[in-house]
Design a protein around this motif. Structure first.
Motif, PDB file in Angstrom:
ATOM      1  N   LEU A 242     -13.753   5.846   7.122  1.00 40.64           N
ATOM      2  CA  LEU A 242     -13.917   5.874   5.409  1.00 40.64           C
ATOM      3  C   LEU A 242     -12.665   6.504   5.140  1.00 40.64           C
ATOM      4  O   LEU A 242     -11.987   5.846   4.401  1.00 40.64           O
ATOM      5  CB  LEU A 242     -15.244   6.562   5.007  1.00 40.64           C
ATOM      6  N   LEU A 243     -12.620   7.783   5.785  1.00 38.79           N
ATOM      7  CA  LEU A 243     -11.526   8.551   4.963  1.00 38.79           C
ATOM      8  C   LEU A 243      -9.888   8.076   5.372  1.00 38.79           C
ATOM      9  O   LEU A 243      -9.017   7.736   4.519  1.00 38.79           O
ATOM     10  CB  LEU A 243     -11.368   9.939   5.460  1.00 38.79           C
ATOM     11  N   GLN A 244      -9.917   7.462   6.653  1.00 40.51           N
ATOM     12  CA  GLN A 244      -8.559   6.993   6.973  1.00 40.51           C
ATOM     13  C   GLN A 244      -8.342   5.708   6.140  1.00 40.51           C
ATOM     14  O   GLN A 244      -7.100   5.304   5.958  1.00 40.51           O
ATOM     15  CB  GLN A 244      -8.812   6.633   8.703  1.00 40.51           C
ATOM     16  N   THR A 245      -9.535   4.762   6.110  1.00 39.02           N
ATOM     17  CA  THR A 245      -9.215   3.180   5.440  1.00 39.02           C
ATOM     18  C   THR A 245      -8.854   3.720   4.074  1.00 39.02           C
ATOM     19  O   THR A 245      -7.957   3.222   3.441  1.00 39.02           O
ATOM     20  CB  THR A 245     -10.498   2.812   5.379  1.00 39.02           C
ATOM     21  N   LEU A 246      -9.421   4.709   3.229  1.00 39.05           N
ATOM     22  CA  LEU A 246      -9.004   4.866   1.932  1.00 39.05           C
ATOM     23  C   LEU A 246      -7.424   5.617   1.955  1.00 39.05           C
ATOM     24  O   LEU A 246      -6.971   5.245   1.156  1.00 39.05           O
ATOM     25  CB  LEU A 246     -10.027   6.114   1.417  1.00 39.05           C
ATOM     26  N   ASN A 247      -7.157   6.461   2.887  1.00 37.29           N
ATOM     27  CA  ASN A 247      -6.084   7.036   2.959  1.00 37.29           C
ATOM     28  C   ASN A 247      -4.951   5.980   3.060  1.00 37.29           C
ATOM     29  O   ASN A 247      -3.819   5.764   2.371  1.00 37.29           O
ATOM     30  CB  ASN A 247      -5.815   8.112   3.925  1.00 37.29           C
ATOM     31  N   TYR A 248      -5.105   4.918   3.965  1.00 36.86           N
ATOM     32  CA  TYR A 248      -4.281   3.670   4.325  1.00 36.86           C
ATOM     33  C   TYR A 248      -4.216   3.151   2.973  1.00 36.86           C
ATOM     34  O   TYR A 248      -2.927   2.525   2.681  1.00 36.86           O
ATOM     35  CB  TYR A 248      -4.805   2.855   5.507  1.00 36.86           C
ATOM     36  N   MET A 249      -5.279   2.822   2.279  1.00 35.66           N
ATOM     37  CA  MET A 249      -5.257   1.975   1.077  1.00 35.66           C
ATOM     38  C   MET A 249      -4.501   2.764   0.022  1.00 35.66           C
ATOM     39  O   MET A 249      -3.567   2.185  -0.621  1.00 35.66           O
ATOM     40  CB  MET A 249      -6.692   1.658   0.269  1.00 35.66           C
ATOM     41  N   ASN A 250      -4.611   4.003   0.025  1.00 33.32           N
ATOM     42  CA  ASN A 250      -3.957   4.717  -1.021  1.00 33.32           C
ATOM     43  C   ASN A 250      -2.104   4.506  -0.708  1.00 33.32           C
ATOM     44  O   ASN A 250      -1.291   4.843  -1.665  1.00 33.32           O
ATOM     45  CB  ASN A 250      -4.409   6.291  -0.802  1.00 33.32           C
ATOM     46  N   GLU A 251      -1.902   4.638   0.542  1.00 35.29           N
ATOM     47  CA  GLU A 251      -0.574   4.647   0.874  1.00 35.29           C
ATOM     48  C   GLU A 251      -0.098   3.202   0.873  1.00 35.29           C
ATOM     49  O   GLU A 251       1.242   2.914   1.133  1.00 35.29           O
ATOM     50  CB  GLU A 251      -0.500   5.052   2.406  1.00 35.29           C
ATOM     51  N   GLY A 252      -0.774   2.152   0.646  1.00 32.69           N
ATOM     52  CA  GLY A 252      -0.132   0.697   0.329  1.00 32.69           C
ATOM     53  C   GLY A 252      -0.192  -0.231   1.430  1.00 32.69           C
ATOM     54  O   GLY A 252       0.759  -0.955   1.686  1.00 32.69           O
ATOM     55  N   TYR A 253      -1.065   0.238   2.324  1.00 35.03           N
ATOM     56  CA  TYR A 253      -1.273  -0.816   3.610  1.00 35.03           C
ATOM     57  C   TYR A 253      -1.775  -1.987   2.949  1.00 35.03           C
ATOM     58  O   TYR A 253      -2.500  -2.173   1.901  1.00 35.03           O
ATOM     59  CB  TYR A 253      -2.189  -0.152   4.642  1.00 35.03           C
ATOM     60  N   ASP A 254      -1.841  -3.261   4.054  1.00 34.41           N
ATOM     61  CA  ASP A 254      -2.672  -4.336   3.490  1.00 34.41           C
ATOM     62  C   ASP A 254      -3.852  -4.266   3.536  1.00 34.41           C
ATOM     63  O   ASP A 254      -4.767  -4.018   4.173  1.00 34.41           O
ATOM     64  CB  ASP A 254      -2.194  -5.481   4.756  1.00 34.41           C
ATOM     65  N   LEU A 255      -4.613  -4.607   1.964  1.00 32.00           N
ATOM     66  CA  LEU A 255      -5.892  -4.212   1.617  1.00 32.00           C
ATOM     67  C   LEU A 255      -6.574  -5.172   2.457  1.00 32.00           C
ATOM     68  O   LEU A 255      -7.969  -4.792   2.796  1.00 32.00           O
ATOM     69  CB  LEU A 255      -5.807  -4.414   0.385  1.00 32.00           C
ATOM     70  N   ASP A 256      -6.229  -6.526   2.643  1.00 32.94           N
ATOM     71  CA  ASP A 256      -7.352  -7.527   3.339  1.00 32.94           C
ATOM     72  C   ASP A 256      -7.477  -6.952   4.459  1.00 32.94           C
ATOM     73  O   ASP A 256      -8.593  -7.320   5.158  1.00 32.94           O
ATOM     74  CB  ASP A 256      -6.673  -8.861   3.106  1.00 32.94           C
ATOM     75  N   ILE A 257      -6.593  -6.633   5.431  1.00 33.31           N
ATOM     76  CA  ILE A 257      -6.593  -6.423   6.865  1.00 33.31           C
ATOM     77  C   ILE A 257      -7.210  -5.035   6.938  1.00 33.31           C
ATOM     78  O   ILE A 257      -8.184  -4.987   7.897  1.00 33.31           O
ATOM     79  CB  ILE A 257      -5.095  -6.129   7.469  1.00 33.31           C
ATOM     80  N   LEU A 258      -7.059  -4.289   6.076  1.00 30.58           N
ATOM     81  CA  LEU A 258      -8.164  -2.909   6.073  1.00 30.58           C
ATOM     82  C   LEU A 258      -9.466  -3.205   5.831  1.00 30.58           C
ATOM     83  O   LEU A 258     -10.345  -2.771   6.591  1.00 30.58           O
ATOM     84  CB  LEU A 258      -7.340  -1.747   4.989  1.00 30.58           C
TER      85      LEU A 258
END
Ligand SMILES: [Zn+2]
Length: 250
Positions: free
Chosen positions: A115-131
């Motif tokens: 969960l933490l990694q996913t939120l961090n990746y979202m926060n950093e601008g990674y592809d939301l659909d893929i995440l």
């Protein structure tokens, strides 16, 4: 007794005039509710650290009932997530899915990290659909679901052209395809990504670039699988689907 934990704020509920009940997903204890006294006052030291999506260290006075949040130290405010309606919607779904799939006080450090990694990746601008798709695939085991992704569910063969069968619960090869007339015909790229998302160590996520047509297939299969087997019916997910249709019109 004062105890420290590392947690993410997944939900807050107002309680009386000035208090909030904050639900934390913690590394040490799993999901727990704590009372944050005064957190509704703008100048409280608990206000900032009890905002949704916040990741931090929390000091909790544990008692018989709800613990009481004494203080916290923010690690990440997840500001980008909070300030963007699309990001908020995606992150809210991931958090809701976690919330509805877990019981209180059942530690799951693996899920906390995910969960933490996913939120961090979202926060950093990674592809939301893929995440979101990766998260959904990884949540399946937490939900007690084990799709068959390395061979045909009917004949067991590992060779052939594969489609996805919701009814059979996994891949179905071209030889067995008439067993499920409602199978999803998907590209080999989609099959490969379903496997990767299910197995992938998220900390190794590089720059994944996926074609729109593949993304659409992934979403279709994963949504259908969830609809059939998860027993969940999340408003946050419906909202995401609505946003999706809205985005197509932009
Ligand atoms: Zn087969």
């Amino acid at each position: 007794m004062l105890e420290k934990c590392e947690g993410i704020v997944i939900r807050t509920t107002d309680y009386a005039e000035t208090n909030k009940i904050v639900t934390l997903f913690t590394r040490e204890w799993g999901k727990v509710g704590v009372m944050a006294r005064g957190a509704k006052k703008p100048n409280s030291r608990l206000t900032a650290i009890s905002q949704p999506f916040t990741h931090g260290y929390y000091l909790v006075q544990k008692g018989r009932g709800l613990g009481s949040l004494q203080q916290g130290e923010m690690i990440t405010s997840m500001r980008s997530i909070r300030e963007d309606i699309f990001l908020t919607a995606y992150a809210s779904y991931v958090i809701d899915l976690t919330d509805k799939s877990t019981e209180e006080k059942k530690p799951n450090p693996f899920l906390f990290e995910l969960l933490l990694q996913t939120l961090n990746y979202m926060n950093e601008g990674y592809d939301l659909d893929i995440l979101v798709n990766i998260y959904e695939m990884k949540m399946l085991n937490v939900l007690g679901l084990y799709p068959v992704l390395d061979h045909c569910t009917v004949c067991g063969s590992t060779e052939g052209n594969f489609s996805f069968s919701i009814r059979e619960g996994g891949l179905i090869c071209h030889r067995c395809i008439e067993k499920d007339p409602y199978h999803y015909k998907v590209s080999s790229a989609t099959i490969r990504l379903l496997r990767i998302f299910y197995m992938l160590d998220l900390s190794r996520l590089g720059n994944i670039s996926v074609k729109d047509s593949t993304k659409a297939e992934l979403k279709q299969v994963i949504n259908a699988y969830y609809d059939e087997y998860s027993g969940l019916n999340l408003k946050t997910k419906k909202f995401l689907n609505q946003l999706d249709r809205f985005k197509d019109k932009l």
